[in-house]
Design an enzyme around this catalytic site. Structure first.
Site, short mmCIF file in Angstrom:
data_model
loop_
_atom_site.label_atom_id
_atom_site.label_comp_id
_atom_site.label_asym_id
_atom_site.label_seq_id
_atom_site.Cartn_x
_atom_site.Cartn_y
_atom_site.Cartn_z
N SER A 48 -24.51 -9.77 30.17
CA SER A 48 -24.59 -10.44 31.46
C SER A 48 -24.22 -9.49 32.60
CB SER A 48 -23.72 -11.70 31.44
OG SER A 48 -24.04 -12.57 32.49
N ASP A 161 -28.89 -15.72 28.89
CA ASP A 161 -27.64 -14.96 28.96
C ASP A 161 -27.04 -14.66 27.58
OD1 ASP A 161 -24.80 -14.31 29.45
OD2 ASP A 161 -25.20 -14.96 31.49
#
Length: 310
Positions: A48, A161
């Site tokens: 991320s 993610d």
């Protein structure tokens, strides 16, 4: 002549940068403080926001990147918000286009340091390691927080993610050949933060936003339908606060579980629970906290140095 025996080879240092939205700017302070302490990673992995900062570092662009981050204000953050309500609040194309034009328009194989990022397959639930191809595409897939950024389509995969499966990817760094594992965990102080340190609103569009943008803000910031008897003791959270807190709890628990099974040698834990999901304009305090977190770990780092392990 140096020995070629495996036990005498230089140990590779892996720097693992965890997920954490706006708290991730602290990775910049961590990187700079480590280098000032004489610790220079050989391998960089990230999930991320950790993938974004890690890619900038692996590309040799961390100083330029830091300068840009420190200049961010709420107007800048708003300018990157290509808002839509199909698959996610933000498309992310404006942001990635900016990075492509200014920082990382190259393949992972051409970066100055070995780099890998983590994404999650929404199709299968599998953890996806991205170690080749476009650095921008790898970052875009890794930061696709469900509900915020739209997913990325790669072949038959729908990627979101990487923090959903591996918030601090120690396993990836080890697989890439790292011997000494230095992990940055941005989630260690998050569970329960809503009750002991109520967060600020996740973002504000300001007075210059169009009417429809303000309506989206109002709807996203509207408290949920909690029982009335709770209001005297607990402030009602908004939709984004519920999403952010839920993701934080999930990532913190996954991080604890995974690092218990595969512990790094050093864990650096910036304390930034007070930052909101989209507080990207508060880079200065995040970077400073990253540096402070490294200072706390200096005795452990110096011990590894004395043992000739780094």
């Amino acid at each position: 002549m140096p020995s070629s025996h495996p036990l005498h080879r230089k140990r590779k240092i892996g720097l693992i940068l965890g997920s954490g939205s706006a708290r991730g700017w602290s990775h910049i302070g961590v990187i700079q403080a480590l280098e000032e302490a004489g610790v220079k990673p050989d391998i960089v992995c990230g999930t991320s926001i950790g993938a974004l900062v890690g890619a900038a570092y692996a590309a040799g662009e961390i100083e330029v990147f830091k300068k840009w981050v420190l200049e961010l204000n709420m107007s800048n953050v708003l300018s990157f918000m290509d808002i839509r309500l199909n698959g996610g609040l933000l498309k992310g194309e404006k942001l990635m286009s900016f990075f492509k034009n200014h920082f990382m328009d190259r393949n992972i194989e051409d970066l100055k340091l070995p780099f890998g990022s983590v994404a999650t397959s929404l199709t299968t639930g599998n953890e996806i390691w991205i170690r080749e191809g476009s650095a921008i595409d790898a970052v875009r897939a890794s930061i696709a927080l469900p509900g915020l950024f739209t997913p990325v389509i790669q072949g038959q995969e729908i990627l979101v993610d990487g923090g959903l499966v591996n918030p601090v990817p120690v396993s990836l760094a080890r697989a890439m050949g790292a011997d000494i594992l230095i992990a940055v965990d941005l989630n260690s102080d998050l569970i329960g933060r809503y009750f002991y340190n109520p967060p600020q609103p996740p973002f504000s569009f300001g007075n210059n936003a169009s009417e429809w943008l303000r309506k989206i803000q109002q709807n996203l910031g509207k408290p949920g339908n909690l029982p009335e008897e709770t209001t005297a003791q607990v402030k009602k959270p908004s939709l984004l606060e519920v999403i952010a807190s839920s993701v934080n709890i999930m990532q913190a628990q996954i991080t604890r579980s995974r690092m218990a099974g595969e512990p790094p040698h050093i864990i650096i834990s910036p304390q930034l629970a007070h930052l909101g999901l989209l507080d990207f304009h508060r880079a200065a305090e995040a970077i400073e906290e990253g540096r402070h977190a490294v200072e706390i770990c200096l005795p452990a780092l110096n011990k590894l140095k004395k043992q000739n392990r780094i």
